[in-house]
Design an enzyme around this catalytic site. Structure first.
Site, short mmCIF file in Angstrom:
data_model
loop_
_atom_site.label_atom_id
_atom_site.label_comp_id
_atom_site.label_asym_id
_atom_site.label_seq_id
_atom_site.Cartn_x
_atom_site.Cartn_y
_atom_site.Cartn_z
N ARG A 71 0.80 -1.22 0.00
CA ARG A 71 0.00 0.00 0.00
C ARG A 71 0.84 1.28 0.00
O ARG A 71 0.42 2.31 0.50
CB ARG A 71 -0.98 0.02 1.19
CG ARG A 71 -1.89 -1.19 1.29
CD ARG A 71 -2.77 -1.36 0.07
NE ARG A 71 -3.52 -2.59 0.16
CZ ARG A 71 -3.21 -3.72 -0.47
NH1 ARG A 71 -2.18 -3.76 -1.29
NH2 ARG A 71 -3.94 -4.79 -0.31
N SER A 122 -11.60 -0.55 2.75
CA SER A 122 -10.91 -0.84 4.01
C SER A 122 -10.24 0.41 4.54
O SER A 122 -9.57 1.12 3.79
CB SER A 122 -9.86 -1.93 3.80
OG SER A 122 -10.46 -3.14 3.44
N GLU A 192 -5.16 3.06 5.65
CA GLU A 192 -4.89 2.64 4.26
C GLU A 192 -5.36 3.70 3.28
O GLU A 192 -4.77 3.91 2.24
CB GLU A 192 -5.61 1.33 4.01
CG GLU A 192 -5.34 0.72 2.66
CD GLU A 192 -5.88 -0.68 2.55
OE1 GLU A 192 -6.45 -0.99 1.50
OE2 GLU A 192 -5.75 -1.47 3.50
#
Length: 194
Positions: A71, A122, A192
C-alpha cells in the site's frame, strides 16, 4: 473507475486486473496506493507510470522506480508528483473465466462487506500477521457511530456513510479506533485510505 476498466479489459480478453474490479476509486488512485486484493496488487501488473513531477515536467517511472511495497509507492513519498498515466502488463485471458471470477468475488464481497452503504473501502492496513477488522470487532466497536459515520456491523474495517457523514465524523472514528487498538493490542494502526 476500476470496475469500469475491469469490465472493458475483460471484454477485450485482457487478464490481470480482475482483482481490482471491486476496489473503489480510479486507476490513478490504485497506482498511488498500490491497491491490492486476492493476492495481487498494482505492483504486479504495472510496467511504468507517467507523472508530472514537482518541477512541472512529465516523467515516466519504471516499476522499480515506483518503489512499490504494501500500500505504498514513490508517489506517496513525493506528494508534489501527480500520476497522469500508466502502462499495465496484462495477458490474454478467457472472457468467460475472468467474468466468472469477478462475479464470484463480487458475491463474496456482498456477503462480507457493507456494499449497501457508501464507503472508501478498508480503512486500516493489516498489521503483520493480524487483521485490523478482527481487532476492531473484538473490541466491540461494530456499530460505533459519530454523526452519520459508522463502523460497519458487517465488517469492522469499513466506516460507512449512513447519510451525509462529514469527513470530521470519519476522522473522529479513525482516531478513536487507533487509540483503542493501541491500548488493547499495543499496535499502531495505519490508515490505508488517503
Amino acid at each position: 473507475k476500476n470496475a469500469v476498466l475491469s469490465k472493458k479489459l475483460i471484454d477485450n480478453s485482457l487478464s490481470g486486473f480482475e482483482f481490482a474490479s471491486g476496489i473503489p476509486g480510479t486507476i490513478g488512485g490504485a497506482i498511488v496506493m498500490n491497491a491490492g486484493a486476492y493476492g495481487s496488487e498494482m505492483a504486479k501488473i504495472t510496467k511504468d507510470v507517467t507523472i508530472v513531477n514537482g518541477e512541472g515536467k512529465i516523467v515516466t517511472l519504471s516499476n522499480k522506480e515506483m518503489s512499490f511495497s504494501y500500500r505504498t509507492t514513490y508517489l506517496q513519498k513525493n506528494l508534489d508528483c501527480v500520476c497522469i498515466g500508466a502502462t499495465l502488463k496484462l495477458k490474454e485471458g478467457n472472457q468467460e473465466e475472468m467474468s466468472s471470477l469477478v462475479l464470484e468475488r463480487r458475491n463474496k464481497r456482498k456477503l462480507s462487506q457493507p456494499l449497501a452503504f457508501p464507503s472508501a473501502g478498508s480503512v486500516f492496513r493489516n498489521p503483520k500477521d493480524m487483521y485490523a477488522g478482527e481487532m476492531i470487532e473484538k473490541l466491540g466497536l461494530k456499530g460505533f457511530t459519530v454523526g452519520k459515520a459508522e463502523i460497519s456491523e458487517k465488517h469492522a474495517n469499513f466506516i460507512i456513510n449512513k447519510g451525509n457523514a462529514k469527513a470530521s465524523d470519519i476522522k473522529k472514528i479513525i482516531d478513536y479506533v487507533k487509540v483503542k487498538v493501541k491500548n488493547k493490542y499495543n499496535v499502531r494502526l495505519r490508515v490505508e485510505q488517503r
